[in-house]
Design a protein around this motif. Structure first.
Motif, PDB file in Angstrom:
ATOM      1  N   UNK A   1       0.824  -1.209   0.000  1.00 40.87           N
ATOM      2  CA  UNK A   1       0.000   0.000   0.000  1.00 40.87           C
ATOM      3  C   UNK A   1       0.858   1.258   0.000  1.00 40.87           C
ATOM      4  N   UNK A   2       1.959   1.229   0.744  1.00 44.72           N
ATOM      5  CA  UNK A   2       2.855   2.387   0.763  1.00 44.72           C
ATOM      6  C   UNK A   2       3.454   2.633  -0.619  1.00 44.72           C
ATOM      7  N   UNK A   3       3.832   1.554  -1.292  1.00 43.09           N
ATOM      8  CA  UNK A   3       4.387   1.695  -2.640  1.00 43.09           C
ATOM      9  C   UNK A   3       3.339   2.230  -3.609  1.00 43.09           C
TER      10      UNK A   3
ATOM     11  N   UNK B   1      11.873   9.884  -7.166  1.00 47.13           N
ATOM     12  CA  UNK B   1      12.816   9.284  -6.213  1.00 47.13           C
ATOM     13  C   UNK B   1      12.084   8.642  -5.037  1.00 47.13           C
ATOM     14  N   UNK B   2      11.036   9.303  -4.543  1.00 45.27           N
ATOM     15  CA  UNK B   2      10.253   8.716  -3.447  1.00 45.27           C
ATOM     16  C   UNK B   2       9.555   7.441  -3.894  1.00 45.27           C
ATOM     17  N   UNK B   3       9.105   7.429  -5.138  1.00 48.67           N
ATOM     18  CA  UNK B   3       8.476   6.224  -5.673  1.00 48.67           C
ATOM     19  C   UNK B   3       9.481   5.075  -5.733  1.00 48.67           C
ATOM     20  N   UNK B   4      10.680   5.375  -6.224  1.00 54.80           N
ATOM     21  CA  UNK B   4      11.723   4.342  -6.281  1.00 54.80           C
ATOM     22  C   UNK B   4      12.109   3.876  -4.880  1.00 54.80           C
ATOM     23  N   UNK B   5      12.145   4.812  -3.925  1.00 54.61           N
ATOM     24  CA  UNK B   5      12.465   4.440  -2.534  1.00 54.61           C
ATOM     25  C   UNK B   5      11.392   3.522  -1.964  1.00 54.61           C
ATOM     26  N   UNK B   6      10.128   3.812  -2.272  1.00 53.53           N
ATOM     27  CA  UNK B   6       9.037   2.964  -1.785  1.00 53.53           C
ATOM     28  C   UNK B   6       9.133   1.563  -2.366  1.00 53.53           C
TER      29      UNK B   6
ATOM     30  N   UNK C   1      19.532  -0.391   2.240  1.00 53.58           N
ATOM     31  CA  UNK C   1      20.550   0.627   1.966  1.00 53.58           C
ATOM     32  C   UNK C   1      20.131   1.484   0.778  1.00 53.58           C
ATOM     33  N   UNK C   2      19.693   0.823  -0.293  1.00 49.29           N
ATOM     34  CA  UNK C   2      19.280   1.568  -1.478  1.00 49.29           C
ATOM     35  C   UNK C   2      18.071   2.459  -1.184  1.00 49.29           C
ATOM     36  N   UNK C   3      17.172   1.986  -0.342  1.00 51.13           N
ATOM     37  CA  UNK C   3      15.997   2.796   0.022  1.00 51.13           C
ATOM     38  C   UNK C   3      16.419   4.065   0.746  1.00 51.13           C
ATOM     39  N   UNK C   4      17.376   3.946   1.667  1.00 50.47           N
ATOM     40  CA  UNK C   4      17.852   5.128   2.392  1.00 50.47           C
ATOM     41  C   UNK C   4      18.582   6.085   1.457  1.00 50.47           C
ATOM     42  N   UNK C   5      19.329   5.556   0.489  1.00 51.59           N
ATOM     43  CA  UNK C   5      20.017   6.412  -0.476  1.00 51.59           C
ATOM     44  C   UNK C   5      19.009   7.198  -1.318  1.00 51.59           C
ATOM     45  N   UNK C   6      17.948   6.537  -1.742  1.00 50.85           N
ATOM     46  CA  UNK C   6      16.922   7.214  -2.538  1.00 50.85           C
ATOM     47  C   UNK C   6      16.184   8.263  -1.721  1.00 50.85           C
ATOM     48  N   UNK C   7      15.927   7.974  -0.456  1.00 51.89           N
ATOM     49  CA  UNK C   7      15.277   8.963   0.406  1.00 51.89           C
ATOM     50  C   UNK C   7      16.175  10.190   0.580  1.00 51.89           C
TER      51      UNK C   7
ATOM     52  N   UNK D   1       1.009   6.810  -6.866  1.00 50.60           N
ATOM     53  CA  UNK D   1      -0.059   7.765  -7.162  1.00 50.60           C
ATOM     54  C   UNK D   1       0.435   9.197  -6.996  1.00 50.60           C
ATOM     55  N   UNK D   2       1.243   9.445  -5.984  1.00 45.43           N
ATOM     56  CA  UNK D   2       1.802  10.785  -5.795  1.00 45.43           C
ATOM     57  C   UNK D   2       2.703  11.169  -6.965  1.00 45.43           C
ATOM     58  N   UNK D   3       3.415  10.210  -7.499  1.00 39.35           N
ATOM     59  CA  UNK D   3       4.237  10.478  -8.681  1.00 39.35           C
ATOM     60  C   UNK D   3       3.351  10.874  -9.863  1.00 39.35           C
ATOM     61  N   UNK D   4       2.251  10.180 -10.043  1.00 37.15           N
ATOM     62  CA  UNK D   4       1.319  10.530 -11.117  1.00 37.15           C
ATOM     63  C   UNK D   4       0.759  11.940 -10.916  1.00 37.15           C
TER      64      UNK D   4
END
Length: 489
Positions: free
Chosen positions: A65-67, A139-144, A274-280, A72-75
């Motif tokens: 759901x978070x992803x 970037x937030x979408x990729x982090x999610x 790690x990748x999620x924190x880098x994207x954030x 949707x926010x990206x859209x």
């Protein structure tokens, strides 16, 4: 004296026999009830368990759901680049004094009115806020997505550890049951000796106490197994009842050849957390740029198209002329004559709804510029808050890497220690097996005492328990290291 002891021993044996029979009846009854109640009992391997958990686990669904939310926010950010087009339509009824939308004059009558409009607006420039917001949302979408993958990796690890815990508890239960059988066999042998008045009452009582201890260990081990199965079933959340006896997994006890430093380098490249924190962090950095755009002027273009209708609107057609007294008089030769004037005549008719909408069309187009001069330091505060968020994201990344390095080193050390213990406990079990075989033979021949026999038996039992535990501990710690490398096999 011997007769009394023999009689007491016989009574005790009969009581124990009745207890075992009753225990077996109850156990069979419970097993039968469980067999009927758990018709969905299922034999699973580790891969099947992981697949069920990935499909049904509630924590993973929350990550889904978070992803989806970030997608949707990206859209929304992407669609914000498009121009805005809006249409409006109104239809109303007015009574009393009001303004006629057709003539803009006051009327005092019932009036039906209507208007329609079409407006277009688009942002030409706003300090690249929309573009940078789109990049931040991407970037937030990729982090999610990475956080969802992280949740998957964590779930796979949790299922693997729970699966191993079930196997470990199952093996410990089998060892406990084997201990009971061994103790019961010796107790039965000593009971026969008591009947023949050749046994040692103290040894018989020692074995009775040992049987009770071993039976208590079986009960504890059985409860631990049930709890381990419950934990695994909770992770799967698949409405299946797991049959612990049918779980299968190949165990590998090979010594690791990699190093903690190599595992850490792979973790930095492959571990989703790690990748999620880098994207954030990248998203927070872009957020600072978005906040700074509030200092820039905003340029927009707009266009509007409108029309209206009024029931009071009329069209007048020429209907000729007529003479009409003006109220004035002229005197001719002493006689007064009325003054007449020629008046044009018109026939009034209503204008249709369609004609009014066509005739009253109006349009506007233009450019608007908004220049921020002073807004209560809102832009400045927004930039400062985004910088703090960026610093926090940077600290989160550094803390994640630091904790990761520490955990990997600790897990690697524990794995090495577990392998050494596995080697030594294997040797210990073999030594205690030989020692127990000798002591059991001596005890059966009456050469040694029950104390020596029980000491030897307990050493062997503990060695087997410790060896079983360290086997699964070694496999478990290897799975943890595989998780840090980016995947659990």
């Amino acid at each position: 004296m011997h007769c009394g002891l023999c009689c007491n021993a016989s009574i005790i044996i009969n009581q124990k026999t009745m207890f075992y029979r009753l225990f077996l009846v109850v156990l069979l009854g419970v097993s039968f009830l469980k067999l009927n109640a758990q018709e969905q009992s299922k034999s699973l391997n580790l891969e099947q368990s992981i697949a069920l958990a990935l499909a049904n686990n509630l924590d993973l669904k929350t990550a889904d759901l978070n992803a989806e939310t970030e997608a949707i926010r990206y859209k929304q950010s992407r669609n914000a680049l498009l121009p805005g087009l809006n249409a409006d339509y109104n239809l109303g009824l007015s009574n009393g004094r009001s303004i006629d939308p057709f003539t803009n004059a006051y009327v005092n009558e019932q009036l039906t009115y209507s208007n329609a409009g079409l407006s277009l607006s688009a942002t030409v420039f706003n300090g690249f806020r929309l573009l940078n917001t789109l990049k931040q949302s991407s970037l937030n979408k990729a982090a999610a997505v990475m956080e969802h993958k992280e949740a998957q990796q964590n779930l796979i690890l949790d299922v693997t550890l729970a699966f191993l815990q079930v196997l470990n508890s199952r093996e410990l239960l089998k060892l406990a049951q084997s201990r009971v059988l061994t103790s019961q066999e010796q107790l039965q042998r000593l009971a026969k000796m008591q009947e023949e008045e050749t046994g040692d009452p103290a040894a018989y009582r020692d074995l009775q106490g040992q049987v009770a201890t071993d039976e208590a260990s079986v009960a504890e081990a059985h409860n631990n197994l049930k709890n381990a199965v419950t934990s695994l079933e909770t992770l799967l959340n698949a409405n299946v009842n797991i049959n612990a006896d049918e779980l299968t997994l190949l165990l590998d006890f090979q010594e690791r050849e990699d190093t903690a430093a190599a595992i850490y380098e792979e973790a930095l490249l492959n571990l989703a957390s790690v990748r999620a924190k880098e994207l954030r962090l990248e998203a927070a950095t872009k957020g600072v740029v978005v906040a700074r755009s509030q200092y820039s002027p905003e340029i927009r273009v707009f266009a509007n198209l409108g029309t209206n209708y009024s029931s009071a609107a009329r069209v007048f057609d020429d209907a000729g002329t007529q003479l009409k007294q003006t109220g004035d008089f002229v005197t001719v030769s002493g006689t007064e004559y009325s003054v007449f004037t020629e008046e044009n005549l018109f026939d009034a008719s209503t204008i249709s709804y369609t004609d009014q909408f066509n005739n009253n069309l109006n349009s506007t187009a233009g450019v608007s510029v908004s220049i921020p001069l002073f807004n209560g330091f809102q832009a400045k505060n927004a930039v400062q808050l985004q910088k703090i968020e960026k610093d926090q994201a940077k600290l989160n990344l550094e803390q994640t890497k630091l904790s990761l390095k520490q955990n990997i080193q600790q897990a690697y050390n524990d794995t090495e220690a577990a392998y050494i213990r596995l080697t030594k406990l294997t040797e210990q079990e073999a030594a205690f097996e030989d020692s127990f075989r000798i002591n059991e033979t001596r005890f059966n021949l009456g050469v040694s005492t029950s104390v020596e026999y029980l000491i030897s038996k307990n050493k062997l039992d503990n060695a087997r328990i410790n060896l079983t535990t360290v086997k699964y501990e070694y496999v478990l710690r290897n799975k943890v290291l595989e998780y840090y490398k980016g995947g659990v096999n």
